[in-house]
Design an enzyme around this catalytic site. Structure first.
Site, mmCIF file in Angstrom:
data_model
loop_
_atom_site.group_PDB
_atom_site.id
_atom_site.type_symbol
_atom_site.label_atom_id
_atom_site.label_comp_id
_atom_site.label_asym_id
_atom_site.label_seq_id
_atom_site.Cartn_x
_atom_site.Cartn_y
_atom_site.Cartn_z
ATOM 1 N N LYS A 23 0.851 -1.200 0.000
ATOM 2 C CA LYS A 23 0.000 0.000 0.000
ATOM 3 C C LYS A 23 0.889 1.254 0.000
ATOM 4 O O LYS A 23 1.940 1.249 -0.636
ATOM 5 C CB LYS A 23 -0.962 -0.022 1.196
ATOM 6 C CG LYS A 23 -1.676 -1.353 1.358
ATOM 7 C CD LYS A 23 -2.821 -1.261 2.320
ATOM 8 C CE LYS A 23 -3.354 -2.662 2.592
ATOM 9 N NZ LYS A 23 -4.743 -2.666 2.959
ATOM 10 N N HIS A 66 -8.251 -3.229 -6.599
ATOM 11 C CA HIS A 66 -8.114 -3.428 -5.140
ATOM 12 C C HIS A 66 -9.259 -2.666 -4.454
ATOM 13 O O HIS A 66 -9.681 -1.608 -4.915
ATOM 14 C CB HIS A 66 -6.754 -2.920 -4.665
ATOM 15 C CG HIS A 66 -6.492 -3.234 -3.224
ATOM 16 N ND1 HIS A 66 -6.977 -2.446 -2.200
ATOM 17 C CD2 HIS A 66 -5.838 -4.262 -2.639
ATOM 18 C CE1 HIS A 66 -6.610 -2.988 -1.041
ATOM 19 N NE2 HIS A 66 -5.921 -4.092 -1.280
ATOM 20 N N GLU A 69 -9.394 -0.743 -2.032
ATOM 21 C CA GLU A 69 -9.145 0.673 -1.719
ATOM 22 C C GLU A 69 -9.279 1.530 -2.979
ATOM 23 O O GLU A 69 -9.701 2.679 -2.916
ATOM 24 C CB GLU A 69 -7.776 0.819 -1.041
ATOM 25 C CG GLU A 69 -7.844 0.317 0.400
ATOM 26 C CD GLU A 69 -6.581 -0.332 0.908
ATOM 27 O OE1 GLU A 69 -5.501 -0.098 0.359
ATOM 28 O OE2 GLU A 69 -6.690 -1.107 1.884
ATOM 29 N N GLU A 109 -10.932 -10.661 -1.872
ATOM 30 C CA GLU A 109 -10.636 -9.868 -0.676
ATOM 31 C C GLU A 109 -11.929 -9.217 -0.177
ATOM 32 O O GLU A 109 -12.310 -8.147 -0.673
ATOM 33 C CB GLU A 109 -9.614 -8.782 -1.010
ATOM 34 C CG GLU A 109 -8.286 -9.311 -1.478
ATOM 35 C CD GLU A 109 -7.182 -8.326 -1.190
ATOM 36 O OE1 GLU A 109 -6.232 -8.694 -0.493
ATOM 37 O OE2 GLU A 109 -7.288 -7.164 -1.619
ATOM 38 N N GLY A 165 -7.678 -4.935 6.445
ATOM 39 C CA GLY A 165 -7.139 -3.995 7.431
ATOM 40 C C GLY A 165 -7.976 -3.876 8.689
ATOM 41 O O GLY A 165 -7.793 -2.960 9.479
ATOM 42 N N SER A 220 -6.739 -9.256 6.267
ATOM 43 C CA SER A 220 -6.249 -9.479 7.637
ATOM 44 C C SER A 220 -5.553 -10.827 7.827
ATOM 45 O O SER A 220 -5.679 -11.456 8.885
ATOM 46 C CB SER A 220 -7.378 -9.297 8.660
ATOM 47 O OG SER A 220 -7.805 -7.950 8.650
HETATM 48 C C1 PEP Z 1 -4.677 -5.856 1.062
HETATM 49 O O1 PEP Z 1 -4.314 -4.692 1.123
HETATM 50 O O2 PEP Z 1 -4.804 -6.414 -0.029
HETATM 51 C C2 PEP Z 1 -4.961 -6.552 2.320
HETATM 52 C C3 PEP Z 1 -5.450 -7.759 2.275
HETATM 53 O O3 PEP Z 1 -4.688 -5.872 3.494
HETATM 54 P P1 PEP Z 1 -4.615 -6.490 4.980
HETATM 55 O O4 PEP Z 1 -3.838 -7.762 4.896
HETATM 56 O O5 PEP Z 1 -3.930 -5.445 5.794
HETATM 57 O O6 PEP Z 1 -6.022 -6.746 5.411
#
Ligand code: PEP
Length: 249
Positions: free
Chosen positions: A11, A96, A98, A168, A174, A213
């Protein structure tokens, strides 16, 4: 099972100096392992430092976290797929959560970015996942499969076969909350069924990663789940020692 893919999404962390320092430590702890594929997605500004730091490690690949869908033009602040390829990237994250939820990226834009990856010979890592509200409304599969179909709508079956998919769930990124291995498997199975339609002959070769996570404590059980071919990791990939423990395990 194909060899697992373990991908680090840094990130907006680790500038070039931190990235070099990270790799010095990481490479001490992580000698070559031919039975797994490790990937790094640094910020674009740290890409040259990471490519240089991994010069002697052809077993590890590097990608970018985002690209623009056009190959060049008046798009201040953006980077294109050919530029990323020229700088040493082999892959690009597309869609992604985000990008989708903080920056408003649409399904159609992800499709154009996947197509841009194809033109530049970058492997797209198409990220899909439902929000908590969508999950609670029972829409997980519908949302994930819509994102998948639209994301691959501008490329042919051969290009789909060269992609990676990352499931995801937005509520898990996160937040410290993870899908259970059983929940991840169920969604991965649905993704695999859809990939069967999109790339009938080669769907088995497409890795489906889980992200959200993941940490040292839960990585092994998630990776052992049916249809989970690898992990996409954010927070827990930022510490060189911790990340090397996850990829070695
Ligand atoms: C990601 O940014 O793709 C992600 C899975 O973040 P995290 O592992 O921090 O949840």
């Amino acid at each position: 099972m194909q060899r697992p893919v373990l991908a680090a999404n840094w990130k907006m962390h680790h500038g070039p100096t931190d990235a070099r320092e990270f790799l010095r430590t990481f490479l001490q702890y992580y000698p070559r392992h031919g039975d797994r594929q490790v990937l790094f997605f640094p910020s674009a500004i740290s890409l040259p430092a990471v490519v240089e730091g991994l010069r002697d490690r052809s077993d590890i690949r590097v990608g970018v976290q985002n690209i623009h869908w056009e190959d060049k033009g008046a798009f201040t602040g953006e980077i294109s797929a050919p530029m990323a390829r020229d700088a040493g990237a082999h892959l690009a994250l597309v869609g992604h959560s985000e990008r989708r939820h903080v920056f408003g990226e649409t399904d159609d834009e992800t499709a154009r970015k996947v197509a841009a990856c194809g033109r530049a010979h970058l492997v797209p890592v198409l990220c899909v996942g439902e929000t908590l509200a969508e999950r609670e409304a029972g829409e997980t599969e519908a949302v994930v499969l819509r994102q998948l179909r639209t994301g691959f709508s501008l490329v042919d079956a051969a290009q789909v076969a060269h992609a990676i998919v990352a499931y995801e769930p937005v509520w898990a990124i996160g937040t410290g909350r993870t899908a259970t291995p059983a929940d991840a498997s169920a969604v991965h199975r649905a993704i695999r069924e859809e990939l069967k339609q999109l790339a009938p002959e080669r769907h088995r070769a497409i890795p489906i990663l889980y992200g959200g996570s993941v940490n040292r404590g839960n990585a092994a059980s998630l990776l052992a789940a049916t249809e989970v071919d690898g992990l996409l990791v954010g927070g827990a990939s930022l510490d060189a020692e911790g990340w090397s423990a996850i990829v070695r395990a």
